[in-house]
Design an enzyme around this catalytic site. Structure first.
Site, short mmCIF file in Angstrom:
data_model
loop_
_atom_site.label_atom_id
_atom_site.label_comp_id
_atom_site.label_asym_id
_atom_site.label_seq_id
_atom_site.Cartn_x
_atom_site.Cartn_y
_atom_site.Cartn_z
N ASP A 405 28.35 35.00 39.45
CA ASP A 405 28.52 33.75 40.18
C ASP A 405 27.24 32.95 40.31
O ASP A 405 27.27 31.74 40.34
CB ASP A 405 29.10 34.02 41.57
CG ASP A 405 28.05 34.59 42.52
OD1 ASP A 405 27.40 35.58 42.15
OD2 ASP A 405 27.89 34.05 43.63
N ASP A 689 30.00 36.36 46.04
CA ASP A 689 29.85 36.83 47.42
C ASP A 689 30.01 35.72 48.46
O ASP A 689 29.73 35.94 49.63
CB ASP A 689 28.49 37.51 47.61
CG ASP A 689 27.32 36.58 47.29
OD1 ASP A 689 27.58 35.41 46.94
OD2 ASP A 689 26.17 37.02 47.38
N ASP A 693 33.40 31.32 46.18
CA ASP A 693 33.77 32.19 45.06
C ASP A 693 35.18 32.76 45.21
O ASP A 693 35.65 33.46 44.31
CB ASP A 693 32.78 33.36 44.94
CG ASP A 693 31.37 32.89 44.64
OD1 ASP A 693 31.22 32.00 43.78
OD2 ASP A 693 30.42 33.40 45.25
N ASN A 782 61.43 71.48 31.40
CA ASN A 782 60.86 70.16 31.71
C ASN A 782 59.95 70.22 32.93
O ASN A 782 58.89 69.57 32.98
CB ASN A 782 62.00 69.16 31.94
CG ASN A 782 61.50 67.73 32.01
OD1 ASN A 782 60.77 67.29 31.14
ND2 ASN A 782 61.90 67.02 33.05
#
Length: 947
Positions: A405, A689, A693, A782
């Site tokens: 960022d 942060d 953002d 199984n």
């Protein structure tokens, strides 16, 4: 309060809002949109959300309809005279009446930036529950209860419960996080309203932010939040922080006395203030022009908290579910009909068909996937990386682009002083001397730049003797002047150049432009002379500062002024004339250095196929400087305002090639992320942060924040870093790829084994004319096979497998099954033929022997196949599985071989098997691994990959 005054005064509605059909307003609104009136904006917002929920992709190349309306409306108001704006909004200079305000509140709804009506918990629970694979398991569990196989039914229901609970928790947490954005702007607001039947009186009342409507006049002071988009009416030294929208810490000046033009970026409009921003200093009044869903903030965050479309992995699992359902319906129907024709026992044939359907279903898929993800999350936690959404671990393994960022993520986030330059660009200690004295003696507030100056002086051995100076007064820093001055006095007659400092003087330090505003002279330290600050000097100094800024350094100016002697130590703070006719000394330069670990971490990420892109609101020069330091290529860079000018195709092409994108708004960050995802077909991580953002964090496949980030950013992030260190992400990428790889091992192995065994059951039923295994025997086989698979999440991966991003391939699984499935069936058919011809076990009387032999071979086949599938190399020779997987294989194989010789086997109808049969199994599996390895090499030769 507004409602009380409205009731007490019984104010009449002497105002009417501007009609929607008003020609002037219609012209403004229709300038850039499709003719929808302004009051239709909420519909366009909801239409945008409907397009999101209907699966329409947002490729990021262009603005949405809602954004275009907001842009066109705000630009029209910014370009108009402030008195004309009242007509556009339908208000007066006195404000709205209480009655009119109440009417508009009913019409527009509460003033909240986002639609806070989120799905109810039961809707989220139903969404989490309604998955084809869950439906299969529930149907089979019900049928298991009907056939009195209670343990098998309970196991499948527990697996469904785990899967549904995890999905519900993640979606519920996402919805709660989205609602927190509305709390950012909850505050009381001072509003000017008018009341009175005959003579209207202006009143200043305090209302809740939710009750503010378009047309209200708001009064704001330092610390106030703007309750909507506001056109300024008056302003006095107004400085506003837009960090919630831009991410930049620097405040911006706003003024009412200006008319903007279309060339100004939206967030740079001087006469418009936006919802969610706050007043740093100064005061003023403004006309609210947009509230709620019509604001810029609302359109910016309109996509937040909405359900993301399923990724390739989820779509792939759904396709597997549908394929298994189709195969189940066809194969089980044939088996039931075949068994019924031979036995004429419908109930027994149906029970056998249910058992085959259960064997066909990879029952452990939800558990294996969730255990793998949980194990990955725990491993990342040990690396100080907290995983909030476990699916993010899988995304980390597929991530091939990491968007950062801001440059602060790559740097130490602290200033270091670099140099002290005079007006000619030479390093001079005199400039450092006075900058140091200013920082040393100022007491109002210490900033990081002050600490950097002090640290530079102390660590470089400069002896500047602050003890010889005494502080007289201080003019503190503020956001209007953007400078700080201290008034000092010396007791000694020390000389510095030709300037003899024997009495009082003032030292000023601050933003270069603001310092130069109060300077009339410049000192040429080399020549020892002071001259008038000419326009040429002014341009030369600014040009020098611009060059320094282009290198990624920050500059501040330093100036001094001799003061006349005064009797006493009077307060000088309010005497603005003191900061004038000063002598400009020079510049102090600073740098935020990159972290020592950043370059190494980015190199390690690049080695693993993860490309870094910087998406920042900082200046381009600063971003380029930092990126060069940490090894990010800066040959392709662009800024936000330049992106705005591109058409959709050019936008996508530019985003694809650019490594550094600077001066981006939050909406532009969102568009870049969406473009990389949809057009570029990348799995994108975003590290941020701040509130600004949140949009990109929510849109990214992997949202990453740090523990020191704001609460909203952490709410929307999938991963929280306890250390702001990219090396933590490298470990996360490795863990994600390990998790994805082990999950794909299970999926491919289980689908091949299950389909192969069911096809073998179909063939043996047609050949033998009786059930090759009873329902009880088939379910036991199984169950043992499924229990043995629990160790798969603890397997290791080959080094080559974690070097590149791992993605789900649409064509990969079908082709993988077509190539490898027949090998399993061939092995089972070989066993059938061996028992038929060698042991002559081809009649109904030999059913017990055949079923015993088929049970052991089938269980060993399904257990050992994992070792062939898990690696490109030769199993047990070139590559060995982890010890938990080896132990699981040995234990399950031993139990399977031993059962026919135990009382449990006797109860199930098994008989003892001769030693010669186990010799045959050794040869069979040696042949199986040999043929399987040949097929594996051919497959890799054709498709260039294995898992």
């Amino acid at each position: 309060m507004g409602h009380k005054l409205s009731t007490i005064l019984k104010a009449s509605n002497n105002q009417r809002s501007l009609p929607t059909s008003h020609p002037t307003r219609q012209t403004l609104l229709n300038k850039n949109d499709s003719g929808v009136p302004r009051n239709g904006t909420p519909n366009s917002v909801f239409g945008f959300l409907r397009r999101l929920m209907s699966g329409g992709k947002i490729d990021g190349g262009s603005r949405t309809e809602a954004e275009e309306k907001v842009y066109s409306w705000l630009y029209a108001l910014a370009m108009s005279d402030k008195y004309l704006v009242f007509e556009y909004v339908g208000s007066t200079e006195r404000g709205l009446s209480f009655t009119e305000a109440e009417r508009r509140l009913r019409e527009n709804g509460p003033n909240v930036p986002l639609d806070s009506s989120f799905p109810r918990w039961w809707n989220l629970l139903w969404t989490a529950f309604f998955h084809p694979f869950n439906i299969i398991l529930i149907v089979l569990s019900v049928l298991s209860y009907i056939t009195s196989d209670v343990p098998n039914g309970c196991i499948m229901l527990v697996l469904v419960f785990i899967s549904v609970s995890l999905r519900f928790y993640q979606e519920y947490s996402s919805s709660k996080a989205a609602m927190k954005l509305s709390e950012l702007v909850r505050c009381p607001v001072k509003v000017q309203r008018c009341a009175g039947r005959v003579v209207q009186t202006e009143l200043i009342v305090q209302v809740d932010q939710r009750d503010v409507v378009p047309g209200d006049i708001v009064i704001f002071e330092p610390g106030d939040l703007f309750p909507g988009d506001v056109r300024l009416l008056s302003s006095k030294h107004l400085v506003v922080s837009q960090s919630s929208l831009t991410g930049e810490s620097m405040a911006t000046e706003k003024t009412a006395d200006v008319r903007e033009d279309e060339g100004t970026p939206l967030l740079d409009l001087k006469n418009i203030c936006f919802m969610g921003t706050n007043v740093v200093s100064g005061s003023g009044t403004g006309l609210v022009v947009s509230t709620g869903s019509k604001t810029y903030m609302s359109t910016m965050f309109s996509a937040i908290g909405k359900k993301k479309p399923p990724d390739d992995f989820e779509r792939g699992v759904r396709r597997i579910s549908y394929v298994l359902i189709a195969v189940m319906l066809v194969v089980v129907t044939i088996i039931v009909l075949t068994d019924y024709i031979t036995s004429y026992n419908l109930s027994e044939s149906v029970l056998f068909g249910i058992s085959v359907a259960s064997a066909l279903t990879p029952q452990m898929l939800p558990l294996i996937v969730n255990i793998s993800l949980a194990k990955g999350a725990l491993s990342m936690a040990r690396e100080r990386c907290i995983v909030k959404s476990v699916t993010a671990v899988r995304y980390m393994g597929s991530m091939d682009i990491l968007c950062i960022d801001k440059t602060g993520t790559l740097t130490m986030n602290r200033a270091i002083m670099v140099n002290h330059l005079d007006s000619g660009g030479s390093s001079k200690e005199k400039v450092l001397q006075f900058a140091f004295l200013n920082s040393y003696f100022k007491t109002d507030q210490k900033y990081p730049l002050d600490d950097a100056i002090l640290a530079y002086v102390y660590t470089n051995g400069h002896r500047l003797q602050p003890s010889k100076w005494r502080k007289i007064d201080e003019i503190p820093f503020d956001f209007i002047r953007r400078r700080v001055s201290v008034i000092l006095e010396t007791d000694s007659h020390a000389e510095y150049g030709n300037l003899q400092l024997c009495e009082r003087f003032m030292v000023t330090k601050g933003a270069l432009e603001e310092v130069m505003k109060v300077c009339s002279f410049v000192e040429h330290i080399d020549k020892g002379e002071i001259t008038n600050l000419s326009p040429e000097d002014h341009r030369r100094i600014l040009s020098m500062a611009e060059e320094i800024s282009n290198e990624g350094l920050r500059t501040i100016g330093v100036a001094i002024k001799r003061l006349k002697p005064k009797n006493g130590d009077g307060n000088l703070v309010d005497d603005e004339t003191f900061e004038s006719d000063m002598v400009f000394l020079g510049l102090i330069t600073f740098y935020d250095p990159p972290k020592d670990t950043a370059k190494q971490a980015l190199w390690r990420l690049a080695e693993k196929g993860v490309k870094a892109k910087v998406l920042t609101g900082d200046s381009l020069s600063l971003a380029i400087k930092v990126c060069k330091e940490v090894g990010i290529k800066t040959t392709h860079v662009i800024t936000g305002p330049e992106l705005e000018l591109l058409d959709q195709d050019s936008f996508h092409e530019t985003v694809k090639g650019a490594a550094v994108l600077a001066r981006l708004t939050p909406t532009q960050k969102f568009r870049v992320v969406k473009s990389l995802q949809t057009v570029g077909n990348h799995v994108v991580g975003f590290l941020g942060d701040g509130v600004n953002d949140s949009l990109a964090l929510d849109a990214a496949d992997v949202g990453i924040s740090v523990d020191s980030g704001v609460s909203v950013a952490k709410d929307f992030a999938d991963i929280i870093l306890l250390e702001k260190d990219l090396n933590v992400l490298v470990a996360g990428v490795e863990q994600g790829r390990l998790t994805f790889g082990n999950t794909m091992k299970y999926i491919k192995m289980s689908v091949i084994a299950n389909i192969g065994s069911v096809v073998s059951l179909l063939i043996s039923t047609l050949v033998l004319q009786y059930e090759p295994l009873t329902p009880r025997e088939l379910l036991t086989q199984n169950f043992l096979y499924s229990v043995g698979q629990i160790a798969i999440p603890w397997d290791k991966m080959e080094d080559d497998s974690v070097k590149t991003p791992q993605r789900w391939s649409k064509k990969g699984l079908p082709m993988f099954i077509l190539w490898n499935g027949p090998v399993c069936t061939l092995c089972d058919v070989s066993t059938l033929l061996f028992i038929w011809f060698y042991y002559k076990s081809n009649t109904a009387e030999d059913m017990s022997f055949f079923r015993s032999a088929w049970f052991v071979e089938g269980l060993l086949m399904q257990t050992l196949i994992f070792h062939l599938i898990r690696t490109e190399k030769i199993p047990f020779i070139q590559d060995v599985a982890s010890w938990p997987v080896i132990c699981s294989t040995v234990v399950i194989s031993a139990i399977g071989i031993a059962i026919p010789f135990t009382p449990i086997g006797k109860v199930m109808g098994f008989v003892h098997l001769p030693l010669s049969y186990f010799g045959f199994l050794v040869l069979l599996f040696l042949g199986y691994f040999s043929v399987g390895q040949v097929v594996k090499r051919l497959y890799i030769l054709v498709f260039k990959r294995w898992l």
